[in-house]
Motif scaffolding. Structure first.
Motif, PDB file in Angstrom:
ATOM      1  N   TYR B  35       0.863  -1.169   0.000  1.00 21.14           N
ATOM      2  CA  TYR B  35       0.000   0.000   0.000  1.00 21.14           C
ATOM      3  C   TYR B  35       0.903   1.223   0.000  1.00 21.14           C
ATOM      4  O   TYR B  35       2.068   1.153   0.385  1.00 21.14           O
ATOM      5  CB  TYR B  35      -0.870   0.052   1.265  1.00 21.14           C
ATOM      6  CG  TYR B  35      -1.947  -1.001   1.368  1.00 21.14           C
ATOM      7  CD1 TYR B  35      -1.661  -2.270   1.850  1.00 21.14           C
ATOM      8  CD2 TYR B  35      -3.255  -0.716   1.007  1.00 21.14           C
ATOM      9  CE1 TYR B  35      -2.651  -3.243   1.964  1.00 21.14           C
ATOM     10  CE2 TYR B  35      -4.260  -1.669   1.117  1.00 21.14           C
ATOM     11  CZ  TYR B  35      -3.942  -2.934   1.597  1.00 21.14           C
ATOM     12  OH  TYR B  35      -4.936  -3.885   1.711  1.00 21.14           O
ATOM     13  N   GLN B  37       0.866   5.639   0.952  1.00 22.10           N
ATOM     14  CA  GLN B  37       0.144   6.765   1.545  1.00 22.10           C
ATOM     15  C   GLN B  37       0.921   8.034   1.249  1.00 22.10           C
ATOM     16  O   GLN B  37       1.985   8.275   1.841  1.00 22.10           O
ATOM     17  CB  GLN B  37      -0.047   6.565   3.049  1.00 22.10           C
ATOM     18  CG  GLN B  37      -0.920   7.609   3.713  1.00 22.10           C
ATOM     19  CD  GLN B  37      -1.168   7.325   5.187  1.00 22.10           C
ATOM     20  OE1 GLN B  37      -0.334   6.745   5.877  1.00 22.10           O
ATOM     21  NE2 GLN B  37      -2.331   7.717   5.685  1.00 22.10           N
ATOM     22  N   LYS B  42      -5.082   9.406   1.875  1.00 20.57           N
ATOM     23  CA  LYS B  42      -5.510   8.103   2.360  1.00 20.57           C
ATOM     24  C   LYS B  42      -4.533   7.001   1.967  1.00 20.57           C
ATOM     25  O   LYS B  42      -3.746   7.148   1.037  1.00 20.57           O
ATOM     26  CB  LYS B  42      -6.907   7.774   1.841  1.00 20.57           C
ATOM     27  CG  LYS B  42      -6.996   7.629   0.341  1.00 20.57           C
ATOM     28  CD  LYS B  42      -8.403   7.237  -0.108  1.00 20.57           C
ATOM     29  CE  LYS B  42      -9.350   8.382   0.001  1.00 20.57           C
ATOM     30  NZ  LYS B  42     -10.684   8.067  -0.588  1.00 20.57           N
ATOM     31  N   VAL B  43      -4.601   5.913   2.688  1.00 18.91           N
ATOM     32  CA  VAL B  43      -3.834   4.724   2.340  1.00 18.91           C
ATOM     33  C   VAL B  43      -4.464   4.109   1.084  1.00 18.91           C
ATOM     34  O   VAL B  43      -5.685   3.940   1.010  1.00 18.91           O
ATOM     35  CB  VAL B  43      -3.865   3.707   3.502  1.00 18.91           C
ATOM     36  CG1 VAL B  43      -3.165   2.417   3.111  1.00 18.91           C
ATOM     37  CG2 VAL B  43      -3.222   4.304   4.757  1.00 18.91           C
ATOM     38  N   PHE B  45      -4.334   0.964  -1.883  1.00 22.73           N
ATOM     39  CA  PHE B  45      -3.888  -0.373  -2.257  1.00 22.73           C
ATOM     40  C   PHE B  45      -3.085  -0.316  -3.558  1.00 22.73           C
ATOM     41  O   PHE B  45      -3.466   0.367  -4.515  1.00 22.73           O
ATOM     42  CB  PHE B  45      -5.112  -1.264  -2.436  1.00 22.73           C
ATOM     43  CG  PHE B  45      -4.837  -2.607  -3.054  1.00 22.73           C
ATOM     44  CD1 PHE B  45      -5.099  -2.822  -4.402  1.00 22.73           C
ATOM     45  CD2 PHE B  45      -4.338  -3.647  -2.297  1.00 22.73           C
ATOM     46  CE1 PHE B  45      -4.865  -4.066  -4.973  1.00 22.73           C
ATOM     47  CE2 PHE B  45      -4.100  -4.887  -2.861  1.00 22.73           C
ATOM     48  CZ  PHE B  45      -4.362  -5.096  -4.203  1.00 22.73           C
ATOM     49  N   MET B  89       4.743   7.295   1.639  1.00 25.50           N
ATOM     50  CA  MET B  89       5.089   6.220   2.562  1.00 25.50           C
ATOM     51  C   MET B  89       4.570   4.933   1.956  1.00 25.50           C
ATOM     52  O   MET B  89       3.398   4.860   1.565  1.00 25.50           O
ATOM     53  CB  MET B  89       4.448   6.474   3.929  1.00 25.50           C
ATOM     54  CG  MET B  89       4.810   5.448   4.974  1.00 25.50           C
ATOM     55  SD  MET B  89       6.483   5.671   5.590  1.00 25.50           S
ATOM     56  CE  MET B  89       6.148   6.611   7.063  1.00 25.50           C
ATOM     57  N   PHE B  91       3.789   1.015   2.560  1.00 31.35           N
ATOM     58  CA  PHE B  91       3.572   0.013   3.596  1.00 31.35           C
ATOM     59  C   PHE B  91       3.462  -1.375   2.972  1.00 31.35           C
ATOM     60  O   PHE B  91       2.722  -1.576   2.012  1.00 31.35           O
ATOM     61  CB  PHE B  91       2.285   0.286   4.370  1.00 31.35           C
ATOM     62  CG  PHE B  91       2.311   1.532   5.201  1.00 31.35           C
ATOM     63  CD1 PHE B  91       1.573   2.643   4.824  1.00 31.35           C
ATOM     64  CD2 PHE B  91       3.047   1.597   6.378  1.00 31.35           C
ATOM     65  CE1 PHE B  91       1.581   3.803   5.600  1.00 31.35           C
ATOM     66  CE2 PHE B  91       3.058   2.743   7.153  1.00 31.35           C
ATOM     67  CZ  PHE B  91       2.329   3.848   6.755  1.00 31.35           C
ATOM     68  N   PHE B 106       0.503  -4.638   9.150  1.00 35.25           N
ATOM     69  CA  PHE B 106       1.285  -3.665   8.395  1.00 35.25           C
ATOM     70  C   PHE B 106       2.686  -3.517   8.977  1.00 35.25           C
ATOM     71  O   PHE B 106       2.875  -3.552  10.196  1.00 35.25           O
ATOM     72  CB  PHE B 106       0.595  -2.299   8.412  1.00 35.25           C
ATOM     73  CG  PHE B 106      -0.575  -2.200   7.477  1.00 35.25           C
ATOM     74  CD1 PHE B 106      -1.776  -2.812   7.779  1.00 35.25           C
ATOM     75  CD2 PHE B 106      -0.469  -1.502   6.286  1.00 35.25           C
ATOM     76  CE1 PHE B 106      -2.858  -2.737   6.918  1.00 35.25           C
ATOM     77  CE2 PHE B 106      -1.542  -1.411   5.410  1.00 35.25           C
ATOM     78  CZ  PHE B 106      -2.736  -2.027   5.729  1.00 35.25           C
ATOM     79  N   GLY B 107       3.655  -3.325   8.098  1.00 32.26           N
ATOM     80  CA  GLY B 107       4.998  -2.973   8.527  1.00 32.26           C
ATOM     81  C   GLY B 107       5.088  -1.497   8.845  1.00 32.26           C
ATOM     82  O   GLY B 107       4.127  -0.744   8.619  1.00 32.26           O
ATOM     83  N   PRO B 108       6.248  -1.047   9.350  1.00 37.58           N
ATOM     84  CA  PRO B 108       6.401   0.348   9.779  1.00 37.58           C
ATOM     85  C   PRO B 108       6.505   1.335   8.627  1.00 37.58           C
ATOM     86  O   PRO B 108       6.402   2.536   8.841  1.00 37.58           O
ATOM     87  CB  PRO B 108       7.695   0.328  10.590  1.00 37.58           C
ATOM     88  CG  PRO B 108       8.456  -0.818  10.026  1.00 37.58           C
ATOM     89  CD  PRO B 108       7.446  -1.840   9.619  1.00 37.58           C
ATOM     90  N   ARG B 111       9.588   5.521   3.927  1.00 38.07           N
ATOM     91  CA  ARG B 111       9.271   6.847   3.368  1.00 38.07           C
ATOM     92  C   ARG B 111      10.163   7.076   2.163  1.00 38.07           C
ATOM     93  O   ARG B 111      11.386   7.154   2.293  1.00 38.07           O
ATOM     94  CB  ARG B 111       9.490   7.945   4.404  1.00 38.07           C
ATOM     95  CG  ARG B 111       9.132   9.321   3.864  1.00 38.07           C
ATOM     96  CD  ARG B 111       9.106  10.395   4.945  1.00 38.07           C
ATOM     97  NE  ARG B 111       8.107  10.136   5.967  1.00 38.07           N
ATOM     98  CZ  ARG B 111       6.803  10.324   5.811  1.00 38.07           C
ATOM     99  NH1 ARG B 111       6.328  10.756   4.667  1.00 38.07           N
ATOM    100  NH2 ARG B 111       5.979  10.081   6.804  1.00 38.07           N
TER     101      ARG B 111
END
Lengths: 111, 115
Positions: B35, B37, B42-43, B45, B89, B91, B106-108, B111
């Motif tokens: 994903y 962002q 918004k996040v 897909f 970002m 993810f 989700f991973g961290p 960026r």
């Protein structure tokens, strides 16, 4: 089209209760998720609803009405650490993996 | 508690360069996702991956993007020729069984800054 609406920002006081609403219009529906996202961090799972009704998990509860295309996340006994964005996400079909996210609601909790 | 990890945490690259973002999903998970962002948005897909092939991709995931699981643990996202608008970002997420109904972890995030 796919549309998920949430309020942009909310504020509340420590110890209070807050309800974050989410309405959705998607081509299909196979479940709704709530995620918490602190600034600069990854979303973390809070809840999943696929049937109508209330799901309770500690201080957090989530409600779904499929006929109304509506969900809410209820946070009780608010703590300062609950200050975060709350993301509503819908799975639009049983045969898809993707999640469609709303823009998120930024909640600020004040002492 | 097992978690998804991503490297690097921050990547700066020049427009037109190739980047590879790396993810290590949770070890017993079978479904993998990317994903993105964009700041303040918004996040979104990008792609899902199962059994060594793409199971679904979004309109964003054009020919500049590719994913790979080069070994038993890593899951990578490659952007061949980065554009300014790829700054976001990214993810990675994984789930044990097929979504929905199963939580996507989700991973961290990485960026990515394209200059």
């Amino acid at each position: 089209g796919q549309n998920i609406d949430q309020p942009t920002e909310m504020t509340a006081t420590e110890g209070a209760i807050v309800q974050i609403n989410c309405t959705y219009q998607t081509s299909g529906f196979n479940g709704l998720f709530w995620y918490q996202q602190h600034a600069g961090e990854a979303p973390t799972f809070l809840s999943y609803n696929v049937l109508d009704g209330l799901e309770e998990k500690g201080r957090f509860s989530s409600f779904l009405s499929r006929s109304k295309g509506y969900s809410y996340l209820l946070l009780k006994e608010l703590q300062m650490k609950d200050s975060a964005s709350y993301l509503c996400a819908v799975s639009p079909s049983y045969n898809t993996d993707k999640l469609i996210f709303g823009t998120g609601t930024r909640l600020q909790v004040f002492p | 508690e097992p978690e998804v990890t991503q490297t690097p945490s921050h990547q700066v690259t020049q427009m037109g360069q190739e980047v590879i973002l790396r993810c290590v999903p949770i070890s017993n998970h079978l479904y993998f996702y990317w994903y993105r962002q964009i700041l303040g948005q918004k996040v979104e897909f990008l792609v899902s991956f199962y059994n060594n092939e793409i199971s679904e991709k979004s309109e964003i995931f054009d020919d500049q993007f590719s994913v790979e699981r080069p070994d038993g643990s890593n899951f990578t996202l490659k952007i061949r020729s980065t554009k300014l608008e790829d700054s976001a970002m990214y993810f990675c997420a994984s789930s044990e069984v097929e979504a929905p109904g199963d939580e996507q972890y989700f991973g961290p995030g990485t960026r990515l800054t394209v200059t």
